[in-house]
Design an enzyme around this catalytic site. Structure first.
Site: not given
Lengths: 216, 221
Positions: B51-52
Protein backbone atom coordinates in the site's frame (compact mmCIF):
# COMPACT_ATOMS: atom_id res chain seq x y z
CA UNK A 1 13.88 30.43 -12.78
CA UNK A 2 16.09 28.83 -10.14
CA UNK A 3 14.52 27.92 -6.80
CA UNK A 4 17.60 26.31 -5.29
CA UNK A 5 18.55 27.81 -1.92
CA UNK A 6 20.91 26.93 0.91
CA UNK A 7 19.54 25.07 3.91
CA UNK A 8 20.21 28.12 6.17
CA UNK A 9 18.12 30.33 3.87
CA UNK A 10 15.04 28.39 4.94
CA UNK A 11 15.35 29.32 8.63
CA UNK A 12 13.01 32.37 8.51
CA UNK A 13 10.30 30.21 6.94
CA UNK A 14 10.17 27.61 9.71
CA UNK A 15 8.50 28.80 12.91
CA UNK A 16 7.27 27.48 16.24
CA UNK A 17 3.66 26.30 16.25
CA UNK A 18 3.47 25.68 12.52
CA UNK A 19 1.51 22.89 10.89
CA UNK A 20 3.84 20.90 8.65
CA UNK A 21 3.23 18.11 6.21
CA UNK A 22 6.20 15.81 5.82
CA UNK A 23 6.46 13.26 3.02
CA UNK A 24 7.55 9.67 3.48
CA UNK A 25 6.39 6.21 4.47
CA UNK A 26 8.37 4.84 7.41
CA UNK A 27 11.11 7.34 6.48
CA UNK A 28 11.27 6.17 2.85
CA UNK A 29 10.83 9.42 0.92
CA UNK A 30 11.34 11.67 3.96
CA UNK A 31 13.65 14.72 3.68
CA UNK A 32 16.24 13.94 6.38
CA UNK A 33 18.31 17.15 5.91
CA UNK A 34 15.18 19.26 6.48
CA UNK A 35 14.47 17.20 9.63
CA UNK A 36 18.08 17.96 10.71
CA UNK A 37 17.40 21.66 10.17
CA UNK A 38 14.23 21.62 12.32
CA UNK A 39 16.15 19.83 15.08
CA UNK A 40 19.10 22.27 14.86
CA UNK A 41 16.71 25.24 15.01
CA UNK A 42 14.68 23.63 17.85
CA UNK A 43 11.48 24.72 16.12
CA UNK A 44 8.84 23.61 18.63
CA UNK A 45 5.12 23.00 19.18
CA UNK A 46 4.79 21.62 15.68
CA UNK A 47 1.70 19.93 14.34
CA UNK A 48 2.93 17.24 11.98
CA UNK A 49 0.77 15.68 9.29
CA UNK A 50 2.40 12.54 7.94
CA UNK A 51 1.67 8.90 7.17
CA UNK A 52 3.44 7.63 10.31
CA UNK A 53 5.90 8.69 13.01
CA UNK A 54 8.62 6.43 11.59
CA UNK A 55 11.32 4.96 13.85
CA UNK A 56 12.97 6.83 16.77
CA UNK A 57 16.21 7.33 14.82
CA UNK A 58 14.81 8.12 11.38
CA UNK A 59 12.74 10.83 9.69
CA UNK A 60 9.77 12.20 11.59
CA UNK A 61 10.62 9.89 14.48
CA UNK A 62 13.60 12.12 15.27
CA UNK A 63 11.34 15.18 15.63
CA UNK A 64 9.16 13.27 18.11
CA UNK A 65 12.20 12.12 20.10
CA UNK A 66 13.55 15.70 20.14
CA UNK A 67 10.30 16.85 21.77
CA UNK A 68 9.47 19.35 19.03
CA UNK A 69 6.03 17.98 18.21
CA UNK A 70 2.81 19.07 19.92
CA UNK A 71 0.41 17.07 17.76
CA UNK A 72 0.55 14.47 15.02
CA UNK A 73 -2.17 13.67 12.51
CA UNK A 74 -1.15 10.28 11.19
CA UNK A 75 -2.24 6.73 10.36
CA UNK A 76 0.34 4.75 12.31
CA UNK A 77 2.57 5.26 15.37
CA UNK A 78 3.40 1.62 16.16
CA UNK A 79 7.01 1.68 14.91
CA UNK A 80 8.01 4.52 17.20
CA UNK A 81 7.58 3.65 20.92
CA UNK A 82 8.43 7.25 21.86
CA UNK A 83 5.25 8.52 20.18
CA UNK A 84 3.15 6.14 22.29
CA UNK A 85 5.03 7.03 25.47
CA UNK A 86 4.61 10.80 25.00
CA UNK A 87 0.96 10.27 24.08
CA UNK A 88 0.33 8.26 27.27
CA UNK A 89 2.06 10.96 29.35
CA UNK A 90 -0.21 13.58 27.80
CA UNK A 91 2.72 15.39 26.17
CA UNK A 92 1.79 14.65 22.58
CA UNK A 93 -1.63 14.75 20.98
CA UNK A 94 -2.21 11.99 18.44
CA UNK A 95 -5.04 12.03 15.90
CA UNK A 96 -5.22 8.66 14.14
CA UNK A 97 -6.68 8.67 10.64
CA UNK A 98 -7.02 5.69 8.28
CA UNK A 99 -4.22 5.91 5.72
CA UNK A 100 -6.46 6.15 2.66
CA UNK A 101 -8.55 8.82 4.37
CA UNK A 102 -5.48 10.81 5.42
CA UNK A 103 -4.12 11.01 1.90
CA UNK A 104 -7.54 11.89 0.46
CA UNK A 105 -8.06 14.67 3.03
CA UNK A 106 -4.73 16.14 1.94
CA UNK A 107 -5.65 15.75 -1.73
CA UNK A 108 -9.05 17.35 -1.07
CA UNK A 109 -7.47 20.47 0.43
CA UNK A 110 -4.98 20.73 -2.38
CA UNK A 111 -7.66 20.21 -5.00
CA UNK A 112 -10.15 22.75 -3.70
CA UNK A 113 -12.67 20.16 -2.59
CA UNK A 114 -14.88 20.61 0.47
CA UNK A 115 -14.16 17.10 1.68
CA UNK A 116 -14.43 13.51 0.57
CA UNK A 117 -16.94 10.73 1.18
CA UNK A 118 -15.38 7.42 2.18
CA UNK A 119 -16.85 4.12 3.37
CA UNK A 120 -13.71 3.53 5.46
CA UNK A 121 -14.46 3.83 9.16
CA UNK A 122 -18.25 3.40 8.95
CA UNK A 123 -19.36 1.39 11.99
CA UNK A 124 -16.07 2.00 13.84
CA UNK A 125 -14.82 4.64 16.31
CA UNK A 126 -13.56 6.63 13.31
CA UNK A 127 -17.13 7.72 12.55
CA UNK A 128 -17.60 9.43 15.94
CA UNK A 129 -18.43 13.10 15.49
CA UNK A 130 -18.55 12.89 11.71
CA UNK A 131 -21.42 13.51 9.35
CA UNK A 132 -22.73 10.38 7.64
CA UNK A 133 -24.07 10.72 4.13
CA UNK A 134 -25.95 8.03 2.22
CA UNK A 135 -25.37 7.88 -1.52
CA UNK A 136 -27.23 5.28 -3.60
CA UNK A 137 -28.07 3.40 -0.43
CA UNK A 138 -24.48 3.15 0.83
CA UNK A 139 -23.19 4.95 3.92
CA UNK A 140 -20.13 7.20 3.74
CA UNK A 141 -18.29 9.44 6.20
CA UNK A 142 -17.69 13.05 5.30
CA UNK A 143 -13.98 13.62 5.88
CA UNK A 144 -12.76 17.20 5.81
CA UNK A 145 -9.80 18.72 3.94
CA UNK A 146 -6.40 18.94 5.59
CA UNK A 147 -3.92 21.70 4.74
CA UNK A 148 -0.65 22.95 6.22
CA UNK A 149 1.61 25.99 6.52
CA UNK A 150 4.58 24.18 5.08
CA UNK A 151 5.16 20.92 3.18
CA UNK A 152 8.57 19.28 3.39
CA UNK A 153 9.10 16.88 0.51
CA UNK A 154 11.81 14.57 -0.72
CA UNK A 155 12.55 14.19 -4.43
CA UNK A 156 15.02 11.82 -6.07
CA UNK A 157 15.77 14.09 -9.02
CA UNK A 158 14.59 17.71 -9.04
CA UNK A 159 15.26 20.31 -11.71
CA UNK A 160 15.99 23.93 -10.81
CA UNK A 161 12.38 24.90 -11.50
CA UNK A 162 11.15 22.30 -8.99
CA UNK A 163 9.89 19.53 -11.28
CA UNK A 164 10.19 16.34 -9.23
CA UNK A 165 10.91 12.72 -10.12
CA UNK A 166 10.61 10.12 -7.37
CA UNK A 167 12.43 6.79 -7.42
CA UNK A 168 10.85 3.54 -6.23
CA UNK A 169 8.39 3.86 -3.39
CA UNK A 170 9.64 7.28 -2.24
CA UNK A 171 6.67 8.98 -3.95
CA UNK A 172 3.96 7.97 -1.41
CA UNK A 173 2.47 11.15 0.18
CA UNK A 174 4.91 13.62 -1.42
CA UNK A 175 2.96 14.62 -4.58
CA UNK A 176 -0.27 15.13 -2.64
CA UNK A 177 1.40 17.27 0.04
CA UNK A 178 2.89 19.45 -2.71
CA UNK A 179 -0.68 20.64 -3.41
CA UNK A 180 -1.77 21.24 0.17
CA UNK A 181 0.60 23.72 1.86
CA UNK A 182 1.23 27.47 1.67
CA UNK A 183 4.97 26.93 1.26
CA UNK A 184 6.44 23.87 -0.43
CA UNK A 185 10.06 22.94 0.13
CA UNK A 186 11.66 19.96 -1.59
CA UNK A 187 14.90 18.31 -0.58
CA UNK A 188 16.54 16.90 -3.71
CA UNK A 189 18.82 13.91 -3.77
CA UNK A 190 20.06 15.21 -7.10
CA UNK A 191 19.49 18.63 -8.69
CA UNK A 192 19.58 18.98 -12.50
CA UNK A 193 19.19 21.84 -14.98
CA UNK A 194 15.76 22.54 -16.42
CA UNK A 195 15.24 20.38 -19.50
CA UNK A 196 17.37 17.51 -18.31
CA UNK A 197 14.38 15.27 -17.86
CA UNK A 198 11.38 14.93 -20.11
CA UNK A 199 8.10 16.69 -19.23
CA UNK A 200 6.34 13.30 -19.25
CA UNK A 201 8.69 12.03 -16.53
CA UNK A 202 7.69 14.83 -14.15
CA UNK A 203 5.67 13.42 -11.24
CA UNK A 204 5.14 16.70 -9.37
CA UNK A 205 5.07 19.84 -11.55
CA UNK A 206 7.54 22.52 -10.47
CA UNK A 207 4.82 25.19 -10.33
CA UNK A 208 3.92 23.78 -6.91
CA UNK A 209 7.43 24.07 -5.47
CA UNK A 210 8.76 27.22 -3.78
CA UNK A 211 12.23 26.21 -2.62
CA UNK A 212 14.72 23.45 -3.39
CA UNK A 213 17.63 22.35 -1.19
CA UNK A 214 20.30 19.79 -1.90
CA UNK A 215 20.00 16.70 0.25
CA UNK A 216 22.18 13.66 0.75
CA UNK B 1 -4.77 -28.65 19.40
CA UNK B 2 -1.66 -27.47 17.64
CA UNK B 3 0.55 -26.01 20.31
CA UNK B 4 3.55 -24.99 18.22
CA UNK B 5 2.86 -21.41 17.07
CA UNK B 6 5.36 -21.61 14.19
CA UNK B 7 3.66 -24.73 12.86
CA UNK B 8 0.26 -23.08 13.33
CA UNK B 9 1.36 -20.07 11.27
CA UNK B 10 2.73 -22.31 8.54
CA UNK B 11 -0.55 -24.24 8.31
CA UNK B 12 -2.54 -21.01 8.12
CA UNK B 13 -0.29 -19.50 5.45
CA UNK B 14 -0.38 -22.69 3.33
CA UNK B 15 -4.14 -22.89 3.48
CA UNK B 16 -4.69 -19.19 2.70
CA UNK B 17 -2.36 -19.51 -0.31
CA UNK B 18 -4.79 -22.00 -1.84
CA UNK B 19 -7.49 -19.31 -1.87
CA UNK B 20 -5.53 -17.10 -4.25
CA UNK B 21 -6.20 -17.42 -7.95
CA UNK B 22 -4.22 -16.77 -11.10
CA UNK B 23 -3.99 -13.09 -11.99
CA UNK B 24 -5.46 -11.70 -8.77
CA UNK B 25 -4.23 -8.47 -7.19
CA UNK B 26 -3.57 -9.32 -3.55
CA UNK B 27 -2.52 -7.27 -0.53
CA UNK B 28 -0.98 -9.17 2.38
CA UNK B 29 -1.05 -7.52 5.80
CA UNK B 30 1.99 -7.30 8.04
CA UNK B 31 2.97 -10.32 10.17
CA UNK B 32 1.42 -13.74 9.61
CA UNK B 33 -0.28 -12.78 6.29
CA UNK B 34 3.14 -11.99 4.78
CA UNK B 35 4.02 -15.72 5.04
CA UNK B 36 1.31 -16.55 2.51
CA UNK B 37 3.61 -15.41 -0.31
CA UNK B 38 5.93 -18.35 0.47
CA UNK B 39 3.26 -20.94 -0.41
CA UNK B 40 1.77 -19.77 -3.71
CA UNK B 41 1.51 -22.88 -5.92
CA UNK B 42 3.84 -22.97 -8.91
CA UNK B 43 2.26 -21.51 -12.04
CA UNK B 44 -0.23 -19.38 -10.12
CA UNK B 45 0.78 -15.84 -11.00
CA UNK B 46 -0.35 -13.47 -8.24
CA UNK B 47 0.28 -9.72 -8.34
CA UNK B 48 1.08 -8.43 -4.88
CA UNK B 49 0.26 -4.87 -3.89
CA UNK B 50 2.07 -2.96 -1.19
CA UNK B 51 0.00 0.00 0.00
CA UNK B 52 2.96 2.35 0.10
CA UNK B 53 2.82 2.28 -3.69
CA UNK B 54 3.68 -0.95 -5.52
CA UNK B 55 1.91 -3.47 -7.70
CA UNK B 56 4.15 -6.39 -8.65
CA UNK B 57 6.09 -6.58 -5.40
CA UNK B 58 8.60 -9.45 -5.25
CA UNK B 59 10.41 -11.17 -2.37
CA UNK B 60 12.49 -9.41 0.30
CA UNK B 61 15.76 -7.99 -0.99
CA UNK B 62 18.80 -10.16 -0.26
CA UNK B 63 21.32 -8.68 2.18
CA UNK B 64 23.71 -6.49 0.20
CA UNK B 65 21.30 -6.15 -2.73
CA UNK B 66 18.85 -3.68 -1.16
CA UNK B 67 17.63 -0.69 -3.15
CA UNK B 68 17.09 1.97 -0.47
CA UNK B 69 14.30 3.51 -2.54
CA UNK B 70 12.17 0.37 -2.58
CA UNK B 71 10.44 -0.69 0.64
CA UNK B 72 7.24 -2.50 1.56
CA UNK B 73 4.53 -1.21 3.88
CA UNK B 74 6.51 -2.54 6.85
CA UNK B 75 9.54 -0.46 5.87
CA UNK B 76 11.57 -3.51 4.78
CA UNK B 77 13.63 -3.53 1.60
CA UNK B 78 11.88 -5.56 -1.07
CA UNK B 79 12.31 -6.36 -4.74
CA UNK B 80 9.90 -5.78 -7.60
CA UNK B 81 9.11 -8.21 -10.40
CA UNK B 82 9.01 -7.53 -14.15
CA UNK B 83 5.79 -5.66 -14.89
CA UNK B 84 5.77 -3.88 -11.52
CA UNK B 85 4.52 -0.31 -11.08
CA UNK B 86 5.11 2.42 -8.49
CA UNK B 87 2.55 5.09 -7.62
CA UNK B 88 1.57 7.58 -4.93
CA UNK B 89 -0.54 6.89 -1.83
CA UNK B 90 -3.76 8.41 -3.22
CA UNK B 91 -3.60 6.08 -6.21
CA UNK B 92 -2.67 3.14 -3.98
CA UNK B 93 -5.76 3.64 -1.83
CA UNK B 94 -7.91 4.22 -4.89
CA UNK B 95 -6.91 0.68 -5.87
CA UNK B 96 -7.83 -0.52 -2.39
CA UNK B 97 -11.12 1.29 -1.78
CA UNK B 98 -12.15 1.18 -5.41
CA UNK B 99 -12.49 -2.60 -5.38
CA UNK B 100 -9.47 -3.22 -7.62
CA UNK B 101 -7.75 -5.33 -4.99
CA UNK B 102 -9.21 -8.84 -5.31
CA UNK B 103 -8.10 -10.20 -1.96
CA UNK B 104 -6.62 -8.83 1.22
CA UNK B 105 -5.27 -11.13 3.90
CA UNK B 106 -5.25 -9.52 7.33
CA UNK B 107 -4.29 -10.64 10.79
CA UNK B 108 -6.91 -10.50 13.52
CA UNK B 109 -7.21 -9.90 17.24
CA UNK B 110 -10.92 -10.76 17.16
CA UNK B 111 -13.49 -11.70 14.50
CA UNK B 112 -17.18 -12.22 15.14
CA UNK B 113 -20.11 -14.04 13.62
CA UNK B 114 -21.32 -10.90 11.84
CA UNK B 115 -18.06 -10.68 9.91
CA UNK B 116 -16.72 -7.83 12.02
CA UNK B 117 -12.96 -7.57 12.42
CA UNK B 118 -10.90 -5.99 15.22
CA UNK B 119 -7.17 -5.84 14.61
CA UNK B 120 -5.83 -2.32 15.17
CA UNK B 121 -6.00 -1.37 18.82
CA UNK B 122 -6.14 -2.72 22.37
CA UNK B 123 -7.16 0.43 24.25
CA UNK B 124 -4.70 1.30 27.01
CA UNK B 125 -2.26 -1.43 25.94
CA UNK B 126 -1.41 -1.31 22.27
CA UNK B 127 -2.24 1.70 20.15
CA UNK B 128 -0.28 1.36 16.91
CA UNK B 129 -2.93 2.99 14.71
CA UNK B 130 -4.92 1.52 11.87
CA UNK B 131 -2.49 2.33 9.07
CA UNK B 132 -4.11 0.97 5.91
CA UNK B 133 -6.04 -1.84 7.60
CA UNK B 134 -9.43 -0.08 7.72
CA UNK B 135 -9.27 0.82 4.03
CA UNK B 136 -8.16 -2.70 3.08
CA UNK B 137 -10.88 -4.37 5.14
CA UNK B 138 -13.48 -1.97 3.75
CA UNK B 139 -12.46 -1.92 0.10
CA UNK B 140 -10.97 -5.24 -0.95
CA UNK B 141 -13.35 -7.56 -2.80
CA UNK B 142 -12.53 -10.47 -0.49
CA UNK B 143 -11.25 -10.13 3.08
CA UNK B 144 -9.51 -13.19 4.50
CA UNK B 145 -8.57 -13.13 8.17
CA UNK B 146 -5.52 -15.28 8.86
CA UNK B 147 -4.95 -15.78 12.56
CA UNK B 148 -4.27 -18.36 15.24
CA UNK B 149 -7.49 -19.83 16.54
CA UNK B 150 -7.00 -18.69 20.12
CA UNK B 151 -4.92 -16.07 21.94
CA UNK B 152 -3.46 -17.06 25.30
CA UNK B 153 -5.92 -19.95 25.30
CA UNK B 154 -8.92 -17.67 24.84
CA UNK B 155 -11.22 -17.77 21.80
CA UNK B 156 -10.69 -15.05 19.18
CA UNK B 157 -13.71 -15.99 17.08
CA UNK B 158 -16.51 -14.40 19.08
CA UNK B 159 -20.23 -13.80 19.07
CA UNK B 160 -19.49 -10.08 19.11
CA UNK B 161 -16.11 -8.33 18.95
CA UNK B 162 -15.20 -6.58 22.20
CA UNK B 163 -12.28 -4.53 20.84
CA UNK B 164 -12.84 -1.47 18.61
CA UNK B 165 -13.60 -2.57 15.06
CA UNK B 166 -11.44 -2.24 11.98
CA UNK B 167 -14.41 -2.74 9.68
CA UNK B 168 -18.01 -3.80 10.11
CA UNK B 169 -19.32 -6.90 8.38
CA UNK B 170 -16.56 -7.17 5.78
CA UNK B 171 -14.83 -10.49 6.56
CA UNK B 172 -15.46 -13.24 3.99
CA UNK B 173 -13.28 -16.09 5.25
CA UNK B 174 -11.47 -16.99 8.47
CA UNK B 175 -8.49 -19.34 8.29
CA UNK B 176 -6.89 -20.64 11.48
CA UNK B 177 -4.59 -23.61 12.14
CA UNK B 178 -7.66 -25.60 13.17
CA UNK B 179 -10.29 -24.73 10.61
CA UNK B 180 -11.64 -22.72 7.71
CA UNK B 181 -14.82 -20.73 8.35
CA UNK B 182 -16.90 -18.91 5.78
CA UNK B 183 -18.87 -15.86 6.88
CA UNK B 184 -22.39 -16.16 5.49
CA UNK B 185 -25.57 -14.15 5.98
CA UNK B 186 -26.79 -16.94 8.30
CA UNK B 187 -23.60 -16.93 10.38
CA UNK B 188 -20.27 -18.73 10.50
CA UNK B 189 -20.18 -21.88 8.36
CA UNK B 190 -17.52 -24.41 9.31
CA UNK B 191 -16.09 -25.56 5.95
CA UNK B 192 -12.94 -27.48 6.88
CA UNK B 193 -11.08 -28.71 9.93
CA UNK B 194 -7.48 -29.77 10.42
CA UNK B 195 -6.93 -33.56 10.59
CA UNK B 196 -5.25 -32.96 13.97
CA UNK B 197 -8.46 -31.69 15.56
CA UNK B 198 -12.15 -32.57 15.86
CA UNK B 199 -15.35 -30.62 15.34
CA UNK B 200 -15.97 -30.78 19.09
CA UNK B 201 -12.56 -29.32 19.85
CA UNK B 202 -13.07 -26.51 17.33
CA UNK B 203 -16.46 -25.74 18.94
CA UNK B 204 -14.91 -25.71 22.42
CA UNK B 205 -12.27 -23.19 21.29
CA UNK B 206 -14.75 -20.95 19.47
CA UNK B 207 -17.12 -18.59 21.27
CA UNK B 208 -19.19 -17.83 18.18
CA UNK B 209 -21.98 -20.15 17.07
CA UNK B 210 -20.86 -22.36 14.20
CA UNK B 211 -23.09 -23.73 11.48
CA UNK B 212 -22.01 -27.33 10.98
CA UNK B 213 -23.26 -29.29 8.01
CA UNK B 214 -22.53 -32.86 6.99
CA UNK B 215 -19.91 -31.96 4.41
CA UNK B 216 -17.12 -30.56 6.64
CA UNK B 217 -13.84 -31.43 4.89
CA UNK B 218 -10.27 -31.80 6.07
CA UNK B 219 -7.97 -28.85 5.39
CA UNK B 220 -5.56 -29.61 2.55
CA UNK B 221 -2.26 -28.50 4.06
Amino acid sequence: MNKVVKLEDLKPLLKDGMTMMIGGFLANGTPERLIDLLIDMKVKDLTIIANDTSFPDRGIGRLVVAGLVKKVITSHIGTNPETGRLMNEGKLEVELVPQGTLVERIRAYGSGLGGILTPTGVGTVVEIGKEKITVNGKKYLLELPLGADVALLKGSIVDEFGNIYYKGTTRNFNPLMALAAQTVIVEAEKIVKVGEFKPEDVMTPGVLVDYIVKGG
Amino acid sequence: MINNPELAKEIIAKRVAKELKYGQLVNLGIGLPTLVANYIPEGVHIIFQSENGITGMGPMAKPGEEDKNITNAGGQYVTVLPGAAFFDSAFSFALIRGGHVDVTVLGGLEVDQEGNLANWIIPGKMVPGMGGAMDLATGAKKVIVAMQHTGKGQPKILKKCRLPLTAKGKVSLIVTELCVIEVTKEGLLLKEINKETTIDEVKSLTEADLIIQDDVKYMDV
